[in-house]
Design a protein around this motif. Structure first.
Motif, PDB file in Angstrom:
ATOM      1  N   ALA A  61       0.711  -1.209   0.137  1.00  0.00           N
ATOM      2  CA  ALA A  61      -0.111   0.119  -0.181  1.00  0.00           C
ATOM      3  C   ALA A  61       0.816   1.279   0.004  1.00  0.00           C
ATOM      4  O   ALA A  61       0.742   2.130  -0.663  1.00  0.00           O
ATOM      5  N   MET A  62       1.902   1.380   0.886  1.00  0.00           N
ATOM      6  CA  MET A  62       2.680   2.328   0.950  1.00  0.00           C
ATOM      7  C   MET A  62       3.763   2.566  -0.467  1.00  0.00           C
ATOM      8  O   MET A  62       3.684   3.840  -0.974  1.00  0.00           O
ATOM      9  N   ALA A  63       3.998   1.636  -1.021  1.00  0.00           N
ATOM     10  CA  ALA A  63       4.574   1.540  -2.509  1.00  0.00           C
ATOM     11  C   ALA A  63       3.583   2.122  -3.343  1.00  0.00           C
ATOM     12  O   ALA A  63       4.093   2.960  -4.426  1.00  0.00           O
ATOM     13  N   LEU A  64       2.322   1.712  -3.514  1.00  0.00           N
ATOM     14  CA  LEU A  64       1.518   2.227  -4.277  1.00  0.00           C
ATOM     15  C   LEU A  64       1.200   3.577  -4.243  1.00  0.00           C
ATOM     16  O   LEU A  64       1.015   4.571  -5.226  1.00  0.00           O
ATOM     17  N   MET A  65       0.866   4.119  -2.975  1.00  0.00           N
ATOM     18  CA  MET A  65       0.831   5.631  -2.580  1.00  0.00           C
ATOM     19  C   MET A  65       1.870   6.369  -3.087  1.00  0.00           C
ATOM     20  O   MET A  65       1.754   7.532  -3.718  1.00  0.00           O
ATOM     21  N   ALA A  66       3.190   5.980  -2.840  1.00  0.00           N
ATOM     22  CA  ALA A  66       4.524   6.778  -3.039  1.00  0.00           C
ATOM     23  C   ALA A  66       4.553   6.964  -4.578  1.00  0.00           C
ATOM     24  O   ALA A  66       4.907   7.893  -5.218  1.00  0.00           O
ATOM     25  N   PHE A  67       4.183   5.830  -5.122  1.00  0.00           N
ATOM     26  CA  PHE A  67       4.096   5.766  -6.747  1.00  0.00           C
ATOM     27  C   PHE A  67       3.177   6.735  -7.282  1.00  0.00           C
ATOM     28  O   PHE A  67       3.784   7.442  -8.363  1.00  0.00           O
ATOM     29  N   ALA A  68       1.959   6.564  -6.849  1.00  0.00           N
ATOM     30  CA  ALA A  68       1.083   7.449  -7.358  1.00  0.00           C
ATOM     31  C   ALA A  68       1.012   8.984  -7.259  1.00  0.00           C
ATOM     32  O   ALA A  68       0.855   9.827  -7.984  1.00  0.00           O
ATOM     33  N   ALA A  69       1.738   9.158  -6.011  1.00  0.00           N
ATOM     34  CA  ALA A  69       2.065  10.840  -5.646  1.00  0.00           C
ATOM     35  C   ALA A  69       3.380  11.111  -6.076  1.00  0.00           C
ATOM     36  O   ALA A  69       3.702  12.246  -5.964  1.00  0.00           O
ATOM     37  N   ASN A  70       4.115  10.290  -6.566  1.00  0.00           N
ATOM     38  CA  ASN A  70       5.581  10.590  -7.118  1.00  0.00           C
ATOM     39  C   ASN A  70       6.257  11.216  -5.772  1.00  0.00           C
ATOM     40  O   ASN A  70       6.976  12.037  -6.159  1.00  0.00           O
ATOM     41  N   LYS A  71       6.168  10.542  -4.663  1.00  0.00           N
ATOM     42  CA  LYS A  71       6.937  11.141  -3.678  1.00  0.00           C
ATOM     43  C   LYS A  71       8.083  10.320  -3.374  1.00  0.00           C
ATOM     44  O   LYS A  71       8.378   9.127  -3.645  1.00  0.00           O
ATOM     45  N   PRO A  72       9.226  11.182  -2.743  1.00  0.00           N
ATOM     46  CA  PRO A  72      10.555  10.611  -2.659  1.00  0.00           C
ATOM     47  C   PRO A  72      10.381   9.581  -1.516  1.00  0.00           C
ATOM     48  O   PRO A  72       9.436   9.744  -0.426  1.00  0.00           O
ATOM     49  N   VAL A  73      11.173   8.539  -1.262  1.00  0.00           N
ATOM     50  CA  VAL A  73      11.141   7.661  -0.301  1.00  0.00           C
ATOM     51  C   VAL A  73      12.628   7.412   0.146  1.00  0.00           C
ATOM     52  O   VAL A  73      13.411   7.623  -0.419  1.00  0.00           O
ATOM     53  N   SER A  74      12.867   6.972   1.630  1.00  0.00           N
ATOM     54  CA  SER A  74      13.961   6.528   2.140  1.00  0.00           C
ATOM     55  C   SER A  74      13.865   5.047   2.585  1.00  0.00           C
ATOM     56  O   SER A  74      12.949   4.898   3.303  1.00  0.00           O
ATOM     57  N   LEU A  75      14.631   4.289   2.054  1.00  0.00           N
ATOM     58  CA  LEU A  75      14.681   2.841   2.400  1.00  0.00           C
ATOM     59  C   LEU A  75      15.908   2.399   3.025  1.00  0.00           C
ATOM     60  O   LEU A  75      16.877   2.491   2.342  1.00  0.00           O
ATOM     61  N   TYR A  76      15.708   1.831   4.330  1.00  0.00           N
ATOM     62  CA  TYR A  76      16.756   1.575   5.094  1.00  0.00           C
ATOM     63  C   TYR A  76      16.857  -0.126   5.019  1.00  0.00           C
ATOM     64  O   TYR A  76      15.807  -0.796   5.414  1.00  0.00           O
ATOM     65  N   TRP A  77      17.940  -0.811   4.672  1.00  0.00           N
ATOM     66  CA  TRP A  77      18.254  -2.135   4.841  1.00  0.00           C
ATOM     67  C   TRP A  77      18.973  -2.353   6.034  1.00  0.00           C
ATOM     68  O   TRP A  77      20.105  -1.973   6.027  1.00  0.00           O
ATOM     69  N   ALA A  78      18.317  -3.432   6.726  1.00  0.00           N
ATOM     70  CA  ALA A  78      19.016  -3.762   7.810  1.00  0.00           C
ATOM     71  C   ALA A  78      19.844  -4.851   7.777  1.00  0.00           C
ATOM     72  O   ALA A  78      20.721  -5.083   8.864  1.00  0.00           O
ATOM     73  N   ALA A  79      19.663  -5.560   6.797  1.00  0.00           N
ATOM     74  CA  ALA A  79      20.482  -6.895   6.493  1.00  0.00           C
ATOM     75  C   ALA A  79      21.990  -6.349   6.388  1.00  0.00           C
ATOM     76  O   ALA A  79      22.164  -5.666   5.506  1.00  0.00           O
TER      77      ALA A  79
END
Length: 103
Positions: A61-79
């Motif tokens: 749901a977050m991915a679809l919202m960010a895509f539709a709104a063209n909002k920047p995201v910050s993704l943190y990999w803990a691995a």
């Protein structure tokens, strides 16, 4: 007393050097896809070149919202084995960490 101080200093030094690798990738969700054989969608960020599988419905749901709104995201990999945003993981690896949609 000297032994105690020495042990304390050694333990502080050892814990300061045992930091785990982690990486933060920022950008926009440029592409989303889902194969019929996969349970969840995968996304491609503008700052990466590998697909990231969304592990939960909330992530989807977050991915679809960010895509539709063209909002920047910050993704943190803990691995600990992910150390870069380019070629840092195999395609469709599930996100291990967290991500944020920014204004």
């Amino acid at each position: 007393m000297f032994k105690f101080v020495t042990i304390l200093l050694l333990s502080l030094l050892l814990t300061s050097y045992s930091a785990s690798a982690a990486v933060t990738c920022t950008g926009t969700v440029d592409q989303i896809y889902k194969w019929n054989s996969m349970e969840r969608v995968s996304i491609m960020l503008s700052s990466t070149n590998k697909w990231i599988n969304m592990p939960t419905k909330t992530d989807e749901a977050m991915a679809l919202m960010a895509f539709a709104a063209n909002k920047p995201v910050s993704l943190y990999w803990a691995a600990t084995d992910v150390t870069t945003c380019k070629d840092g993981w195999e395609h469709n690896r599930s996100l291990e960490g967290y991500w944020v949609i920014m204004k």
